[in-house]
Scaffold this active site. Structure first.
Site, short mmCIF file in Angstrom:
data_model
loop_
_atom_site.label_atom_id
_atom_site.label_comp_id
_atom_site.label_asym_id
_atom_site.label_seq_id
_atom_site.Cartn_x
_atom_site.Cartn_y
_atom_site.Cartn_z
CG HIS A 146 -46.67 13.45 -23.62
ND1 HIS A 146 -46.26 14.68 -22.95
CD2 HIS A 146 -45.87 13.33 -24.70
CE1 HIS A 146 -45.51 15.21 -23.65
NE2 HIS A 146 -45.04 14.43 -24.93
CG HIS A 163 -43.40 11.52 -28.74
ND1 HIS A 163 -43.73 12.58 -29.49
CD2 HIS A 163 -43.36 11.93 -27.51
CE1 HIS A 163 -43.39 13.96 -28.53
NE2 HIS A 163 -43.28 13.46 -27.64
NE ARG A 220 -39.91 9.10 -31.82
CZ ARG A 220 -39.87 10.35 -31.17
NH1 ARG A 220 -40.52 11.23 -31.63
NH2 ARG A 220 -39.17 10.55 -30.14
CG ASP A 236 -42.33 13.48 -23.06
OD1 ASP A 236 -42.85 12.86 -24.46
OD2 ASP A 236 -41.82 14.48 -23.21
CG HIS A 238 -34.73 10.08 -30.14
ND1 HIS A 238 -35.18 10.67 -31.18
CD2 HIS A 238 -35.43 10.57 -29.13
CE1 HIS A 238 -36.07 11.56 -30.84
NE2 HIS A 238 -36.10 11.52 -29.47
N GLY A 280 -35.06 12.98 -25.38
CA GLY A 280 -36.29 12.06 -25.23
C GLY A 280 -35.83 10.68 -24.38
O1 DOR Z 1 -37.55 15.34 -25.30
C1 DOR Z 1 -38.58 15.28 -25.88
N1 DOR Z 1 -38.81 14.43 -26.98
N2 DOR Z 1 -39.18 16.49 -25.98
C2 DOR Z 1 -40.12 16.83 -26.98
O2 DOR Z 1 -40.92 17.96 -26.93
C3 DOR Z 1 -40.09 15.84 -28.10
C4 DOR Z 1 -39.67 14.61 -27.84
C5 DOR Z 1 -39.77 13.76 -28.97
O3 DOR Z 1 -40.37 13.88 -29.80
O4 DOR Z 1 -38.39 13.13 -29.19
ZN ZN Z 2 -43.45 14.56 -25.73
ZN ZN Z 3 -42.82 18.11 -25.02
#
Ligand code: DOR
Ligand code: ZN
Ligand code: ZN
Length: 451
Positions: A61, A63, A65, A310, A314, A330
């Site tokens: 999990h 991201h 980007r 996760d 940002h 996030g």
């Molecule tokens: O906290 C989160 N950030 N939850 C999400 O579902 C998306 C993720 C993000 O892409 O920043």
């Molecule tokens: Zn996520």
């Molecule tokens: Zn999520």
């Protein structure tokens, strides 16, 4: 003929016990794990000074980007963060700009990753609007689909359950799993309206607007649909006691479901949200301590399948905007997951064999990543080397990620990642990224025999 590399003076985990052994690598794969005297000759020998060899983490999990969101993270910075954290394979989420939701956007991401990544990368796709396109996405090599129930991301109307069921049936046929962000959109929308009306601006109001009931309700709904198809569902970041109970009920019902928890939901709760304010805003939000206790209890009973970061980077400006409703949710997690979990190992809260199962073995099996996730002869030599005795202070300003903040900043942890190997090549050595961008590869879904 000597093998390529021998990692000597090391320890490995065998059936839950840490034993002295070395590991021989040839052509990127584990050649042998043995006591010193039974190790083969090698062109290169690396002294691990008694450190422990673990399978590299498979973080399912993440991201990463890139593209129009590259100001937050890109394939190099994200995979460098992974390498620093002992993560050798990440699965990239599709909520990008543009969204990964067809074979073209997927291929494009794969190509860009291949130029920049320092650990291996596999990909999720969101669902396309036209279900017929699922086939080409799978052919292109997506390892799974991602479904957001909190808001529509991708082409599928998430309020149309008939359509969702058809999507599930189509991917079930292809034997591809679906990872679900389970928070019910309708509950989120009505709670947010209520909370906005109160005029409160504190971070707890944000958490209240995303109650555990939204998670539980969404899990129950997805489970109902899963029951009608043979789809494999992986619930992402289960965060609450009632969410967990909904998941366990689905499992008891015999459904093909698995679940993930994150380090932040295991180690932080509302008190930390108060302290770290908007930096700790994430979806689903941090919960009450009783929820954390129930996650640990489920984890220790073997009911949780995976731990994933996760990693959701940002910019600091996006995290620190005035209005709680505008904060980007996030937490960056790639560089803290393994040290935080090793710290729990050192406290006796998490057996090391469980750590390996949760962060390597199970993600490999759920996402069909062949010859990875465990260090057995013939598997790829994806390795995290850790010093279990070393204590250090987490310092987010040293992160390789572009997101240089963390609610775990200044935590003192016992357990440090010292080296990371991807397919036998060293990519991180003592906090330094030593691999060139683009030396790792895209991991595509294996084709099933009957397709
Ligand atoms: O906290 C989160 N950030 N939850 C999400 O579902 C998306 C993720 C993000 O892409 O920043
Ligand atoms: Zn996520
Ligand atoms: Zn999520």
């Amino acid at each position: 003929m000597p093998v390529d590399t021998v990692l000597r003076n090391a320890r490995v985990v065998v059936r839950g016990r840490i034993v002295e052994a070395g590991l021989a690598i040839d052509e990127g794969r584990v050649f042998r794990i043995a006591k010193k005297t039974n190790l083969p000759q090698a062109s290169k020998k690396i002294d691990l000074k008694g450190n422990v060899i673990l399978p590299g983490l498979i973080d399912s999990h993440v991201h990463l980007r890139n593209k129009r969101l590259a100001y937050k993270e890109d394939f190099y910075s994200g995979t460098a963060a992974a390498a620093a954290g002992g993560v050798t394979l990440v699965i990239d989420m599709p909520n990008n700009k543009p969204v990964t939701m067809d074979s073209i956007s997927l291929r494009e991401r794969m190509k860009l990753a291949e130029k920049r990544a320092v650990v291996n990368v596999a990909f999720y796709s969101a669902f396309p609007q036209n279900l017929k396109e699922i086939s080409s996405i799978v052919k292109e090599g997506a390892v799974a689909f991602k479904l957001y129930m909190s808001k529509q991301i991708g082409g599928l109307d998430i309020s149309d359950y008939g359509l969702l069921l058809r999507a599930f049936n189509t991917v079930a046929e292809k034997e591809v799993p679906v990872a679900v962000h389970a928070e019910d959109r309708r509950i989120l929308e009505s709670e947010r309206r209520k909370m906005e009306k109160t005029g409160h601006k504190d971070v707890e109001t944000y958490a209240k607007a995303r109650p555990p009931e939204a998670e539980a309700q969404s899990i129950r709904q997805i489970a109902q649909l899963a029951k009608k198809s043979r789809v494999a569902i992986h619930f992402c970041h289960v965060s609450s006691k009632i969410g967990l109970n909904a998941f366990l009920a689905a499992k008891k019902d015999g459904l093909n479901v698995t679940c993930e928890v994150t380090p932040h939901h295991l180690l932080l709760h509302l008190k930390h949200l108060k302290t770290h304010k908007t930096l700790a805003i994430t979806n689903p939000p941090l919960r009450k301590n009783k929820d954390v206790v129930s996650l640990w209890s489920a984890l220790n009973q073997g009911f949780i399948d995976t731990i994933a970061s996760d990693h959701a980077p940002h910019t600091i400006e996006e995290k620190e905007v005035e209005s709680i409703w505008e904060v980007k949710p996030g937490i960056p997690g790639l560089e803290t997951t393994l040290p935080l979990l090793l710290n729990e190992v050192s406290k006796g809260r998490l057996p090391i064999a469980d750590l390996i199962k949760l962060t390597s073995e199970k993600p490999a099996s759920i996402f069909n990543l062949k010859n990875r996730g465990s260090l057995v002869e013939g598997n790829w030599a994806d390795i995290a080397v850790v010093d279990l005795k070393r204590k250090y202070k987490i310092n987010s300003s040293n992160f390789h990620s572009k997101a240089k903040y963390s609610p775990f900043d200044r935590w003192i942890v016992k357990g440090k990642v010292t080296k990371t190997f991807v397919e036998g090549r060293i990519v991180m050595d003592d906090d330094e990224i030593v691999a060139k961008p683009g030396t790792s590869q895209t991991i595509r879904r294996m084709r099933m025999n009957h397709q």
